[in-house]
Design a protein around this motif. Structure first.
Motif, mmCIF file in Angstrom:
data_model
loop_
_atom_site.group_PDB
_atom_site.id
_atom_site.type_symbol
_atom_site.label_atom_id
_atom_site.label_comp_id
_atom_site.label_asym_id
_atom_site.label_seq_id
_atom_site.Cartn_x
_atom_site.Cartn_y
_atom_site.Cartn_z
ATOM 1 N N PRO A 191 0.802 -1.233 0.000
ATOM 2 C CA PRO A 191 0.000 0.000 0.000
ATOM 3 C C PRO A 191 0.827 1.272 0.000
ATOM 4 O O PRO A 191 0.291 2.356 -0.252
ATOM 5 C CB PRO A 191 -0.831 -0.123 1.290
ATOM 6 N N ARG A 218 -9.653 -7.432 -6.776
ATOM 7 C CA ARG A 218 -9.888 -6.219 -5.992
ATOM 8 C C ARG A 218 -9.007 -5.072 -6.461
ATOM 9 O O ARG A 218 -8.032 -5.279 -7.176
ATOM 10 C CB ARG A 218 -9.601 -6.493 -4.515
ATOM 11 N N SER A 221 -5.084 -0.297 -2.624
ATOM 12 C CA SER A 221 -5.051 1.075 -2.117
ATOM 13 C C SER A 221 -3.866 1.850 -2.699
ATOM 14 O O SER A 221 -3.876 3.080 -2.721
ATOM 15 C CB SER A 221 -4.959 1.062 -0.590
ATOM 16 N N SER A 222 -2.854 1.140 -3.179
ATOM 17 C CA SER A 222 -1.697 1.801 -3.786
ATOM 18 C C SER A 222 -1.995 2.313 -5.189
ATOM 19 O O SER A 222 -1.218 3.115 -5.732
ATOM 20 C CB SER A 222 -0.511 0.837 -3.836
ATOM 21 N N LYS A 224 -3.937 4.753 -7.152
ATOM 22 C CA LYS A 224 -4.682 5.970 -6.873
ATOM 23 C C LYS A 224 -5.614 6.385 -8.004
ATOM 24 O O LYS A 224 -6.515 7.199 -7.805
ATOM 25 C CB LYS A 224 -3.699 7.119 -6.589
ATOM 26 N N ASP A 246 -14.007 -2.186 -6.499
ATOM 27 C CA ASP A 246 -13.631 -1.827 -5.142
ATOM 28 C C ASP A 246 -14.890 -1.323 -4.433
ATOM 29 O O ASP A 246 -15.485 -0.334 -4.845
ATOM 30 C CB ASP A 246 -12.563 -0.732 -5.181
ATOM 31 N N GLN A 248 -15.285 0.140 -1.661
ATOM 32 C CA GLN A 248 -15.168 1.428 -0.995
ATOM 33 C C GLN A 248 -15.247 2.589 -1.979
ATOM 34 O O GLN A 248 -15.904 3.588 -1.723
ATOM 35 C CB GLN A 248 -13.863 1.492 -0.199
ATOM 36 N N THR A 249 -14.566 2.458 -3.099
ATOM 37 C CA THR A 249 -14.529 3.560 -4.054
ATOM 38 C C THR A 249 -15.471 3.367 -5.238
ATOM 39 O O THR A 249 -15.686 4.283 -6.014
ATOM 40 C CB THR A 249 -13.111 3.730 -4.611
#
Length: 327
Positions: A191, A218, A221-222, A224, A246, A248-249
């Protein structure tokens, strides 16, 4: 901003500097079709080379494939199913008639198994004869993917080599073939990396035989920014879209299939990188150019995917000397 190349299968005998030059030269050809030049210094281009790890497999790939399948017939190791399923899926993508192959060789449905070396070998030999692989060895590629997906020791060794050549500076990743799976895992497990965009070319993660070992796919997080996946409709290694999101995003993998490569071997990295549209998208990522709107981006992509095979007279002589096959 740095540019990181992550290769997949490579012909034996190719070293890091030679491969880096081939990838860079192909990208330059693609950029020249838009009147552009490479927007960064050669020292800002990182070629994540793990050829020695692949080379250790190459010397025994033919023997090891046979032994692996035969031994699984005794031990019933289900992970060897990857070998059979990968070859079967690539064979179908290459347009081979599986029923005809089996009937001509007297192999009944019940014997078309991942445990039957005679059947697996027949798929290998038929693929070798049918497809235009140039310097690609389908046996070695199959064994490399099998080892990477099933052997955590080998997988970690590859990751260590790749990550030792990367740092925390912002970068764009361009990966190809097995290198796209390597990049995917490297981003997930690290990450601290700052990757603004990932372009995967000729990515086998759309094959069910491969994705079954990776699910669920998935976002790291790295990463961007966007994950953009290009695949040529004639590339049997990467014929399918990659699905993944993803939670979350709510980011999605941006899949773009089309007619991108003008090389005889449609899995050739040179064919992808010297494509005008793909090269321009990489340029935009490196220069932080404002992204196109989704609708305009898709229309632009479809336009170049349709006309790029015929809109090639300019620079054709330059391209002629640069048709090569490396992974």
């Amino acid at each position: 901003m740095k540019l990181i190349f992550i290769h997949g299968h490579i012909p034996q005998g190719y070293e890091a500097l030679e491969l880096k030059k081939r990838w860079t030269d192909a990208l330059k050809i693609g950029l020249s079709r838009s009147g552009l030049s490479l927007p960064l210094d050669k020292n800002d281009i990182i070629f994540s080379y793990y050829g020695q790890e692949l080379g250790a497999l190459a010397t025994s790939a033919n023997w090891a494939l046979e032994q692996t399948v035969k031994e699984s017939n005794i031990s019933l190791r289900t992970e060897t199913r990857i070998i059979h399923d990968f070859l079967l899926e690539v064979s179908k993508n290459a347009g081979l008639d599986i029923e005809l192959i089996a009937s001509r060789n007297g192999i009944s449905l019940i014997h078309r198994s991942y445990l039957n070396w005679t059947w697996v070998r027949l798929l290998l030999e038929t693929l070798d004869k049918h497809a235009v692989w140039s310097q690609l060895s389908i046996r070695r590629m199959t064994y490399e993917i099998y080892c990477y997906l099933s052997n955590p020791v080998f997988r970690d060794a590859v990751h260590d080599v790749v990550l030792n050549q990367m740092d925390r500076e912002p970068a764009v990743i361009v990966s190809h073939g097995l290198g796209s799976i390597v990049a995917y895992h490297a981003l997930l497990k690290n990450p601290q990396l700052q990757i603004s965009r990932h372009f995967s070319l000729g990515n086998p993660m759309g094959l069910q035989a491969v994705s079954a070992s990776l699910e669920p796919i998935r976002f790291a997080s790295s990463l961007k920014g966007d994950w953009i996946n290009y695949y040529d409709h004639r590339d049997p290694i990467a014929l399918n879209e990659i699905s993944g999101a993803d939670r979350q995003t709510e980011s999605q993998i941006s899949n773009h299939g089309g007619t991108y490569t003008r090389t005889e071997n449609h899995h050739d990295i040179g064919g992808y990188l010297n494509n005008q549209h793909i090269a321009r998208e990489i340029y935009d990522a490196l220069t932080h150019s404002a992204p196109r709107s989704s609708s305009n981006h898709i229309q632009h992509l479809k336009f170049w995917a349709i006309i790029s095979p015929s809109f090639s007279f300019m620079g054709e002589l330059e391209l002629f000397g640069c048709i090569f096959s490396f992974f």
